[in-house]
Each structure stands twice: as C-alpha cells, then as structure tokens.
Write a protein that holds these residues in place. Sequence first.
Motif, PDB file in Angstrom:
ATOM      1  N   ASP A 174       0.855  -1.174   0.000  1.00 24.01           N
ATOM      2  CA  ASP A 174       0.000   0.000   0.000  1.00 24.01           C
ATOM      3  C   ASP A 174       0.896   1.230   0.000  1.00 24.01           C
ATOM      4  OD1 ASP A 174      -2.061   1.815   0.211  1.00 24.01           O
ATOM      5  OD2 ASP A 174      -2.254   1.602   2.387  1.00 24.01           O
ATOM      6  N   TRP A 175       0.773   2.042  -1.027  1.00 21.53           N
ATOM      7  CA  TRP A 175       1.574   3.254  -1.158  1.00 21.53           C
ATOM      8  C   TRP A 175       0.632   4.432  -1.038  1.00 21.53           C
ATOM      9  CZ3 TRP A 175       6.428   1.963  -0.683  1.00 21.53           C
ATOM     10  CH2 TRP A 175       6.812   0.670  -1.068  1.00 21.53           C
ATOM     11  N   SER A 176       0.558   4.967   0.163  1.00 16.83           N
ATOM     12  CA  SER A 176      -0.392   6.041   0.446  1.00 16.83           C
ATOM     13  C   SER A 176       0.227   7.389   0.131  1.00 16.83           C
ATOM     14  CB  SER A 176      -0.796   6.024   1.927  1.00 16.83           C
ATOM     15  OG  SER A 176      -1.328   4.766   2.271  1.00 16.83           O
ATOM     16  N   PRO A 177      -0.548   8.255  -0.524  1.00 14.94           N
ATOM     17  CA  PRO A 177      -0.026   9.600  -0.805  1.00 14.94           C
ATOM     18  C   PRO A 177       0.152  10.382   0.492  1.00 14.94           C
ATOM     19  CG  PRO A 177      -2.365   9.485  -1.298  1.00 14.94           C
ATOM     20  CD  PRO A 177      -1.923   8.073  -0.994  1.00 14.94           C
ATOM     21  N   GLU A 192     -13.345   2.785  -4.937  1.00 14.55           N
ATOM     22  CA  GLU A 192     -12.102   3.265  -4.359  1.00 14.55           C
ATOM     23  C   GLU A 192     -12.165   3.218  -2.841  1.00 14.55           C
ATOM     24  OE1 GLU A 192     -11.050   7.053  -5.829  1.00 14.55           O
ATOM     25  OE2 GLU A 192     -11.039   6.436  -7.942  1.00 14.55           O
ATOM     26  N   ARG A 193     -13.289   3.606  -2.279  1.00 17.17           N
ATOM     27  CA  ARG A 193     -13.447   3.564  -0.821  1.00 17.17           C
ATOM     28  C   ARG A 193     -13.373   2.131  -0.314  1.00 17.17           C
ATOM     29  NH1 ARG A 193     -17.361   7.637  -1.835  1.00 17.17           N
ATOM     30  NH2 ARG A 193     -19.045   6.086  -1.763  1.00 17.17           N
ATOM     31  N   ALA A 194     -13.992   1.212  -1.072  1.00 18.55           N
ATOM     32  CA  ALA A 194     -13.943  -0.194  -0.669  1.00 18.55           C
ATOM     33  C   ALA A 194     -12.507  -0.714  -0.706  1.00 18.55           C
ATOM     34  CB  ALA A 194     -14.833  -1.032  -1.585  1.00 18.55           C
ATOM     35  N   ALA A 195     -11.769  -0.317  -1.742  1.00 21.71           N
ATOM     36  CA  ALA A 195     -10.372  -0.741  -1.854  1.00 21.71           C
ATOM     37  C   ALA A 195      -9.546  -0.195  -0.707  1.00 21.71           C
ATOM     38  CB  ALA A 195      -9.795  -0.283  -3.194  1.00 21.71           C
ATOM     39  N   ARG A 196      -9.783   1.073  -0.349  1.00 19.78           N
ATOM     40  CA  ARG A 196      -9.053   1.665   0.768  1.00 19.78           C
ATOM     41  C   ARG A 196      -9.386   0.963   2.075  1.00 19.78           C
ATOM     42  NH1 ARG A 196     -10.163   6.595  -1.994  1.00 19.78           N
ATOM     43  NH2 ARG A 196     -11.964   6.987  -0.648  1.00 19.78           N
ATOM     44  N   ALA A 197     -10.662   0.558   2.221  1.00 23.14           N
ATOM     45  CA  ALA A 197     -11.078  -0.137   3.438  1.00 23.14           C
ATOM     46  C   ALA A 197     -10.360  -1.472   3.564  1.00 23.14           C
ATOM     47  CB  ALA A 197     -12.596  -0.341   3.443  1.00 23.14           C
ATOM     48  N   VAL A 198     -10.209  -2.171   2.431  1.00 26.63           N
ATOM     49  CA  VAL A 198      -9.494  -3.452   2.429  1.00 26.63           C
ATOM     50  C   VAL A 198      -8.035  -3.235   2.831  1.00 26.63           C
ATOM     51  CG1 VAL A 198      -8.632  -5.318   0.974  1.00 26.63           C
ATOM     52  CG2 VAL A 198     -11.007  -4.559   0.750  1.00 26.63           C
ATOM     53  N   ALA A 202      -6.052  -4.709   6.093  1.00 24.68           N
ATOM     54  CA  ALA A 202      -4.825  -5.487   5.965  1.00 24.68           C
ATOM     55  C   ALA A 202      -3.699  -4.859   6.764  1.00 24.68           C
ATOM     56  CB  ALA A 202      -4.435  -5.607   4.493  1.00 24.68           C
ATOM     57  N   ARG A 203      -3.611  -3.545   6.738  1.00 22.27           N
ATOM     58  CA  ARG A 203      -2.572  -2.841   7.499  1.00 22.27           C
ATOM     59  C   ARG A 203      -2.807  -3.004   8.996  1.00 22.27           C
ATOM     60  NH1 ARG A 203       0.939  -1.519   9.991  1.00 22.27           N
ATOM     61  NH2 ARG A 203       2.288   0.325   9.915  1.00 22.27           N
ATOM     62  N   LYS A 204      -4.055  -2.991   9.420  1.00 16.40           N
ATOM     63  CA  LYS A 204      -4.384  -3.070  10.833  1.00 16.40           C
ATOM     64  C   LYS A 204      -3.948  -4.389  11.446  1.00 16.40           C
ATOM     65  CE  LYS A 204      -8.224  -2.332  14.053  1.00 16.40           C
ATOM     66  NZ  LYS A 204      -9.680  -2.058  14.178  1.00 16.40           N
ATOM     67  N   THR A 205      -3.894  -5.449  10.636  1.00 14.83           N
ATOM     68  CA  THR A 205      -3.500  -6.750  11.183  1.00 14.83           C
ATOM     69  C   THR A 205      -2.065  -6.732  11.692  1.00 14.83           C
ATOM     70  OG1 THR A 205      -2.763  -7.588   9.018  1.00 14.83           O
ATOM     71  CG2 THR A 205      -5.070  -7.958   9.620  1.00 14.83           C
TER      72      THR A 205
END
Length: 225
Positions: A174-177, A192-198, A202-205
Amino acid sequence: MKKLLPSLTFVFLAFATSLPANPEVPGAVAQSFGTAIAESIVLIKGSSTTAEPIEWTAYARDAFRPADILRISVKMEGPVWKASPAGAGTRILDRVPPMAIDFSKLRYRSADARVVAAKSAALAQTTFASIDYQLAANAETGTPEWGMAMKDDTGYEVGFVVVSAATGAVSFQDWSPKVPASTANDEGDEGERAARAVKRAARKTWNWTDNARKETRGFFRELFR
C-alpha cells in the motif's frame, strides 16, 4: 544417528556467530533463556533505521504461562548478538500474533526483504528513507512474513509492504499519498473507498502495539519462578 543431529541451541549459536541478522535473534534468545522460549517467539520488531537494525525486540510466549508475553531485547555486542530481558506480563502487546515463528522456513532475511520492498517502492514511484521491520507468522499458512513500514525522512509512513520470508513474494503493498486525496462523490468512488477499506484492514493486522509503559513483571523472577 541422534548424536549426529545438532541441538536447536547449537544451530542457533552457529547462526549467531556467522550471520549479520535475523536467525541470530532466536539464537541469542536460546542461549540466554533456553530453546523453549526461542521456539515460542511470535513477533520480532526492528526500529526505524536507514540500514540493518543493530537492535531487535523479540516477543515470546512464556512457556509455562502462555497468557504472558516476554519482551526480549537483542543487541549486537561486538561480533555476536546478546539477548536480555526487557519486561514480561499479560499486557505487553495489545494484540498477539496467533502462532510462533518457524525460523526453519526463513529464507529471506530483513536485508533481502528490504531489497524486494525497495523494488516495489520504485515501481510505485515512492521514495523512502527508513524502514520499521516486523516478522510474524501468517495466521493461515504459518509462513513467516516481513511487514515493513516505509518512512520518509520526517518519519511519515509512505508505504507498507508484506513480503514472504520463505519465498520473497510480495503479498500486500500500500503506497499512500502524503497528502490525502480529496473526498469525491461520483459513483466510481465507491469502489475506491472499498479498496481503501481493504487496505486499512490489511494494514491493521500488523498493529501489534508495544505497551512499553504498562506494568510489567520482573522477567527473571517470572521466568524461573
């Protein structure tokens, strides 16, 4: 034949004296606290650095009190790595990885994983200055994985990459601006919102927060009680 098979401690100590990182972490733990603790390590973290960490923190389940987590500092002292107690208790981590790390499956060390992550960053046209390393077992497969937070020179996280420590394959990135994108309202934004939620899930794990200031019990007293 049994006499020819090296003990886990011997193997770890051999790693500790011949390699610059990673397998020597459980090696140092085994030397100081025994193989039962070394085999119970669930998480290894290396602080943000521009090069290979010279200090790691290992988290292991207490072999006799599974609810307790032992925090162990592993530092390079001269040519070898040394482990020392850094706390113990039930609240060391907010969340605990579900299984111990199988170091026999580790083929990609932190330096190798860094190279893989750097290639992914280059493809994403993202630059980074340092990395926070985490090593834990995949909850489903048991395969050890590197979770790496890529940071710029201000300490801002610009990307997060998960690399298999067994195969070197990238399983998540994940490459966040640096500047959050403005909120849009057209229909295409729902995906896009759904993708960000996924991605957030994943990051939260990988958020195993170390509660350094919470009460911890004496390591040696609890370990050898």
